[in-house]
Design a protein around this motif. Structure first.
Motif, PDB file in Angstrom:
ATOM      1  N   ASP A  24       0.886  -1.177  -0.087  1.00 56.46           N
ATOM      2  CA  ASP A  24      -0.070   0.062  -0.064  1.00 56.46           C
ATOM      3  C   ASP A  24       0.797   1.289   0.025  1.00 56.46           C
ATOM      4  O   ASP A  24       2.022   1.182   0.457  1.00 56.46           O
ATOM      5  CB  ASP A  24      -1.031  -0.046   1.261  1.00 56.46           C
ATOM      6  N   ARG A  28      -0.073   7.692  -2.322  1.00 59.26           N
ATOM      7  CA  ARG A  28       0.552   8.760  -1.456  1.00 59.26           C
ATOM      8  C   ARG A  28       1.943   9.018  -1.754  1.00 59.26           C
ATOM      9  O   ARG A  28       2.333  10.261  -1.669  1.00 59.26           O
ATOM     10  CB  ARG A  28       0.209   8.395   0.025  1.00 59.26           C
ATOM     11  N   ARG A  75     -12.573   2.050  -8.045  1.00 60.03           N
ATOM     12  CA  ARG A  75     -11.556   3.326  -8.271  1.00 60.03           C
ATOM     13  C   ARG A  75     -11.891   3.824  -9.514  1.00 60.03           C
ATOM     14  O   ARG A  75     -12.364   3.412 -10.624  1.00 60.03           O
ATOM     15  CB  ARG A  75     -10.045   2.904  -8.379  1.00 60.03           C
TER      16      ARG A  75
HETATM   17 MG    MG Z   1      -4.233   2.325  -0.566  1.00 56.21          MG
END
Ligand code: MG
Ligand code: IPE
Ligand code: IPE
Length: 253
Positions: A24, A28, A75
């Motif tokens: 993950d 970001r 998404r």
């Molecule tokens: Mg994620």
């Protein structure tokens, strides 16, 4: 007593046989650099290559990577398309090296939801590595544990209906046979990058007794040293499987 003996074996293993990773933080990582999220996915592919190599060198037998979840289908379409394209391209590109390194590729998940062409290309790679006997690299793609468990229940129900399965005789081991991971040991170590303390619908049955390791590092930044740190941390854990610490240390001697 038999199960006690198997605890001893597992507790004394210093290298996890099976490592599962929730990769993950790609988005970001990119956003922190003012880049598109897709740039993070591109870099994330490099980390997959690196960590596969590292796991193989460390003597890990199974490496399961959460590449795309059932929920990730929701998404934005452009991101879904980019991810599908990247995953299939990367696997095709890496297949010759996987073969060279004796890595067997396996895919778990609801791949019926993938575009047919992408699925076929992927399955070709799986076939090409099927005789390899080194590390098994398991790609969880269009995967979620609830999908897997629901499917298992549906299959079991139909086997009960046709008389192949006696409901009274169902045990843990029976359930295991209906999972996508059948035949594989449960993950000893579950790593999540990106810092979130959750399991996001990953291998819910199989992680019952996995050691969990969460790092703040985003997946594109996750290095060989970070992977080795996770293995070192695992080595220091005492796995008790419901027993007392004393029981475990005496059966370890
Ligand atoms: Mg994620
Ligand atoms: C992980 O990175 C890759 C997939 C889920 C496909 P993310 O895309 O979830 O990145 P973050 O969590 O938004 O940073
Ligand atoms: C988990 O990451 C799925 C993968 C790594 C493929 P997500 O980014 O989808 O998880 P949440 O949404 O943060 O729980």
């Amino acid at each position: 007593m038999e199960s006690r003996a198997s605890h001893k074996t597992e507790a004394s293993l210093s290298v996890p046989r099976h490592v599962a990773i929730i990769m993950d933080g790609n988005g970001r990582w990119a956003q922190a650099r003012g880049l598109e999220r897709s740039a993070g996915h591109v870099r994330g592919v490099d980390t997959v290559r690196l960590i596969t190599e590292c796991a193989s060198e460390a003597g890990v037998e199974y490496l399961t990577l959460y590449a795309f979840s059932t929920e990730n289908w929701n998404r934005p379409q452009a991101e879904v398309d980019t991810l599908m394209h990247l995953i299939v391209m990367a696997i095709e590109r890496e297949t010759p090296d996987l073969i060279k390194n004796n890595v067997r590729l396996k895919v778990i998940g609801d791949t019926e939801r993938m575009p047919a062409e992408a699925r076929e290309r992927l399955m070709r790679c799986v076939d090409e590595t099927s005789h390899d006997t080194g590390l098994t690299l398991v790609l969880a793609l269009s995967y979620s544990a609830r999908w897997e468990l629901t499917r298992a229940m549906r299959l079991m129900g139909s086997d009960v209906e046709s008389g192949k399965l006696d409901p009274e005789g169902i045990t843990d081991a029976t359930v295991e046979k209906y999972l996508a991971t059948t035949g594989m040991p449960d993950p000893d170590l579950l790593i999540r990058t990106g810092g979130d303390m959750r399991v996001s619908n990953f291998l819910l049955w199989q992680i019952a007794y996995s050691e969990i390791y969460v790092t703040q590092k985003y997946w594109p930044d996750f290095s060989k040293d970070d992977f080795m740190d996770a293995l070192a941390d695992f080595k220091r854990r005492q796995r008790r499987f419901g027993l007392t610490g004393e029981q475990v240390s005496s059966s370890d001697k």
